[in-house]
Design a protein around this motif. Structure first.
Motif, PDB file in Angstrom:
ATOM      1  N   SER A   1     -30.289   8.948 -80.405  1.00  0.00           N
ATOM      2  CA  SER A   1     -29.449   7.990 -81.127  1.00  0.00           C
ATOM      3  C   SER A   1     -30.274   6.819 -81.660  1.00  0.00           C
ATOM      4  N   ALA A   2     -31.300   6.400 -80.934  1.00  0.00           N
ATOM      5  CA  ALA A   2     -32.183   5.329 -81.423  1.00  0.00           C
ATOM      6  C   ALA A   2     -32.954   5.797 -82.657  1.00  0.00           C
ATOM      7  N   LYS A   3     -33.387   7.044 -82.644  1.00  0.00           N
ATOM      8  CA  LYS A   3     -34.117   7.608 -83.798  1.00  0.00           C
ATOM      9  C   LYS A   3     -33.209   7.659 -85.031  1.00  0.00           C
ATOM     10  N   ALA A   4     -31.980   8.111 -84.838  1.00  0.00           N
ATOM     11  CA  ALA A   4     -31.030   8.171 -85.958  1.00  0.00           C
ATOM     12  C   ALA A   4     -30.723   6.776 -86.472  1.00  0.00           C
ATOM     13  N   ARG A   5     -30.552   5.831 -85.564  1.00  0.00           N
ATOM     14  CA  ARG A   5     -30.273   4.437 -85.936  1.00  0.00           C
ATOM     15  C   ARG A   5     -31.424   3.861 -86.756  1.00  0.00           C
ATOM     16  N   ALA A   6     -32.668   4.123 -86.334  1.00  0.00           N
ATOM     17  CA  ALA A   6     -33.842   3.626 -87.053  1.00  0.00           C
ATOM     18  C   ALA A   6     -33.925   4.223 -88.460  1.00  0.00           C
ATOM     19  N   ALA A   7     -33.610   5.506 -88.575  1.00  0.00           N
ATOM     20  CA  ALA A   7     -33.641   6.157 -89.890  1.00  0.00           C
ATOM     21  C   ALA A   7     -32.608   5.536 -90.825  1.00  0.00           C
ATOM     22  N   LEU A   8     -31.419   5.240 -90.303  1.00  0.00           N
ATOM     23  CA  LEU A   8     -30.399   4.593 -91.123  1.00  0.00           C
ATOM     24  C   LEU A   8     -30.834   3.194 -91.544  1.00  0.00           C
ATOM     25  N   ALA A   9     -31.402   2.452 -90.612  1.00  0.00           N
ATOM     26  CA  ALA A   9     -31.866   1.093 -90.924  1.00  0.00           C
ATOM     27  C   ALA A   9     -32.935   1.126 -92.012  1.00  0.00           C
ATOM     28  N   GLU A  10     -33.824   2.101 -91.937  1.00  0.00           N
ATOM     29  CA  GLU A  10     -34.883   2.241 -92.948  1.00  0.00           C
ATOM     30  C   GLU A  10     -34.299   2.517 -94.325  1.00  0.00           C
ATOM     31  N   GLN A  11     -33.181   3.237 -94.354  1.00  0.00           N
ATOM     32  CA  GLN A  11     -32.505   3.544 -95.621  1.00  0.00           C
ATOM     33  C   GLN A  11     -31.550   2.437 -96.056  1.00  0.00           C
ATOM     34  N   GLY A  12     -31.347   1.438 -95.197  1.00  0.00           N
ATOM     35  CA  GLY A  12     -30.423   0.358 -95.521  1.00  0.00           C
ATOM     36  C   GLY A  12     -28.968   0.777 -95.452  1.00  0.00           C
ATOM     37  N   ILE A  13     -28.658   1.653 -94.493  1.00  0.00           N
ATOM     38  CA  ILE A  13     -27.293   2.176 -94.359  1.00  0.00           C
ATOM     39  C   ILE A  13     -26.747   1.827 -92.978  1.00  0.00           C
ATOM     40  N   ARG A  14     -25.490   1.431 -92.950  1.00  0.00           N
ATOM     41  CA  ARG A  14     -24.799   1.159 -91.687  1.00  0.00           C
ATOM     42  C   ARG A  14     -23.706   2.213 -91.505  1.00  0.00           C
ATOM     43  N   HIS A  15     -23.633   2.776 -90.315  1.00  0.00           N
ATOM     44  CA  HIS A  15     -22.569   3.727 -89.984  1.00  0.00           C
ATOM     45  C   HIS A  15     -21.522   3.063 -89.106  1.00  0.00           C
ATOM     46  N   ARG A  16     -20.275   3.432 -89.321  1.00  0.00           N
ATOM     47  CA  ARG A  16     -19.161   3.071 -88.467  1.00  0.00           C
ATOM     48  C   ARG A  16     -18.405   4.358 -88.142  1.00  0.00           C
ATOM     49  N   HIS A  17     -18.125   4.553 -86.869  1.00  0.00           N
ATOM     50  CA  HIS A  17     -17.361   5.716 -86.436  1.00  0.00           C
ATOM     51  C   HIS A  17     -15.908   5.306 -86.242  1.00  0.00           C
ATOM     52  N   TRP A  18     -14.997   6.081 -86.799  1.00  0.00           N
ATOM     53  CA  TRP A  18     -13.572   5.812 -86.669  1.00  0.00           C
ATOM     54  C   TRP A  18     -12.930   7.037 -86.025  1.00  0.00           C
ATOM     55  N   LEU A  19     -12.355   6.838 -84.848  1.00  0.00           N
ATOM     56  CA  LEU A  19     -11.720   7.933 -84.124  1.00  0.00           C
ATOM     57  C   LEU A  19     -10.213   7.811 -84.234  1.00  0.00           C
ATOM     58  N   GLY A  20      -9.554   8.930 -84.437  1.00  0.00           N
ATOM     59  CA  GLY A  20      -8.101   8.933 -84.542  1.00  0.00           C
ATOM     60  C   GLY A  20      -7.533  10.273 -84.141  1.00  0.00           C
ATOM     61  N   MET A  21      -6.198  10.352 -84.117  1.00  0.00           N
ATOM     62  CA  MET A  21      -5.478  11.571 -83.756  1.00  0.00           C
ATOM     63  C   MET A  21      -5.913  12.063 -82.367  1.00  0.00           C
ATOM     64  N   LEU A  22      -6.084  11.102 -81.462  1.00  0.00           N
ATOM     65  CA  LEU A  22      -6.567  11.377 -80.110  1.00  0.00           C
ATOM     66  C   LEU A  22      -5.495  12.049 -79.258  1.00  0.00           C
ATOM     67  N   THR A  23      -5.899  13.115 -78.585  1.00  0.00           N
ATOM     68  CA  THR A  23      -5.082  13.710 -77.535  1.00  0.00           C
ATOM     69  C   THR A  23      -5.913  13.718 -76.260  1.00  0.00           C
ATOM     70  N   VAL A  24      -5.264  13.462 -75.137  1.00  0.00           N
ATOM     71  CA  VAL A  24      -5.933  13.447 -73.839  1.00  0.00           C
ATOM     72  C   VAL A  24      -5.084  14.235 -72.863  1.00  0.00           C
ATOM     73  N   GLU A  25      -5.694  15.202 -72.217  1.00  0.00           N
ATOM     74  CA  GLU A  25      -4.986  16.034 -71.253  1.00  0.00           C
ATOM     75  C   GLU A  25      -5.668  15.945 -69.898  1.00  0.00           C
ATOM     76  N   PRO A  26      -4.940  15.522 -68.862  1.00  0.00           N
ATOM     77  CA  PRO A  26      -5.526  15.525 -67.523  1.00  0.00           C
ATOM     78  C   PRO A  26      -5.763  16.963 -67.067  1.00  0.00           C
ATOM     79  N   ARG A  27      -6.836  17.156 -66.303  1.00  0.00           N
ATOM     80  CA  ARG A  27      -7.144  18.471 -65.760  1.00  0.00           C
ATOM     81  C   ARG A  27      -6.984  18.433 -64.243  1.00  0.00           C
ATOM     82  N   PRO A  28      -6.706  19.571 -63.620  1.00  0.00           N
ATOM     83  CA  PRO A  28      -6.452  19.601 -62.179  1.00  0.00           C
ATOM     84  C   PRO A  28      -7.586  19.029 -61.324  1.00  0.00           C
ATOM     85  N   ASP A  29      -8.825  19.094 -61.816  1.00  0.00           N
ATOM     86  CA  ASP A  29      -9.955  18.606 -61.027  1.00  0.00           C
ATOM     87  C   ASP A  29     -10.176  17.096 -61.166  1.00  0.00           C
TER      88      ASP A  29
END
Length: 147
Positions: free
Chosen positions: A66-94
Motif C-alpha cells: 500500500s505504501a508503494k501504491a501510495r508513492a506511485a499515486l503521489a508521483e503522478q499527482g493523484i489522490r485516491h478516495r475509497h467510497w464503500l456502500g451497499m454494505l451487508t454484514v452477516e454474523p457467522r457461528p464462529d
C-alpha cells in the motif's frame, strides 16, 4: 421480514461496528497512513485483488504494497478516495462476520476534476482480536471491468 427483539439490536450493532471500522480503515488508507491501515488486518491477513493476480499476505506485505501504491499515486499527482456502500454484514457461528460491499475508487488529479477510477466488490471475513476490535482476516476485491 422485519427483525424484532435482541436479534435486531445485535444485527444493528454489528452493522454499525463494521461500518465504522470500514470508515476508519479507508480513511487511514486514503490519508497515507499505510502502517495503520495494515494494522486493521490480522497478523496473517490476506488481501486478494483482481481475481488472485495480486495478493498480499501479512501486515508487513500489506503495509509495503500500500505504501508503494501510495508513492506511485503521489508521483503522478493523484489522490485516491475509497467510497464503500451497499454494505451487508452477516454474523457467522464462529463469531466472525462476512461482509460484502461495493467499493468505488475516485481518482482526483491535484488541481483537477475527480473521476471514477474503479468499481469493485469487496468481500471480507472479519474477526475480533483479543480486545474485541474487528480485523480483516481475508479480503477479496473483484473489479467490475475484469472477468
Amino acid at each position: 421480514m422485519p427483525h424484532t427483539g435482541t436479534a435486531s439490536l445485535d444485527t444493528e450493532r454489528l452493522y454499525s461496528e463494521v461500518s465504522h471500522f470500514y470508515a476508519r480503515q479507508m480513511q487511514a488508507l486514503d490519508d497515507g497512513r499505510t502502517d495503520e491501515w495494515a494494522e486493521t488486518f490480522t497478523e496473517d491477513g490476506v488481501f486478494v485483488l483482481h481475481g488472485g493476480h495480486d495478493r498480499a499476505v501479512g501486515r508487513a506485505s500489506l503495509a509495503a504494497s500500500s505504501a508503494k501504491a501510495r508513492a506511485a499515486l503521489a508521483e503522478q499527482g493523484i489522490r485516491h478516495r475509497h467510497w464503500l456502500g451497499m454494505l451487508t454484514v452477516e454474523p457467522r457461528p464462529d463469531g466472525s462476520a462476512a461482509a460484502r460491499c461495493y467499493a468505488l475508487v475516485v481518482a482526483t488529479p491535484l488541481g483537477g476534476t475527480p473521476m471514477l477510477h474503479r468499481s469493485t466488490v469487496c468481500e471480507d471475513v472479519l474477526v475480533r482480536d483479543g480486545a474485541g476490535v474487528w480485523l480483516v482476516q481475508h479480503r477479496q476485491v473483484s473489479r467490475d471491468d475484469l472477468v
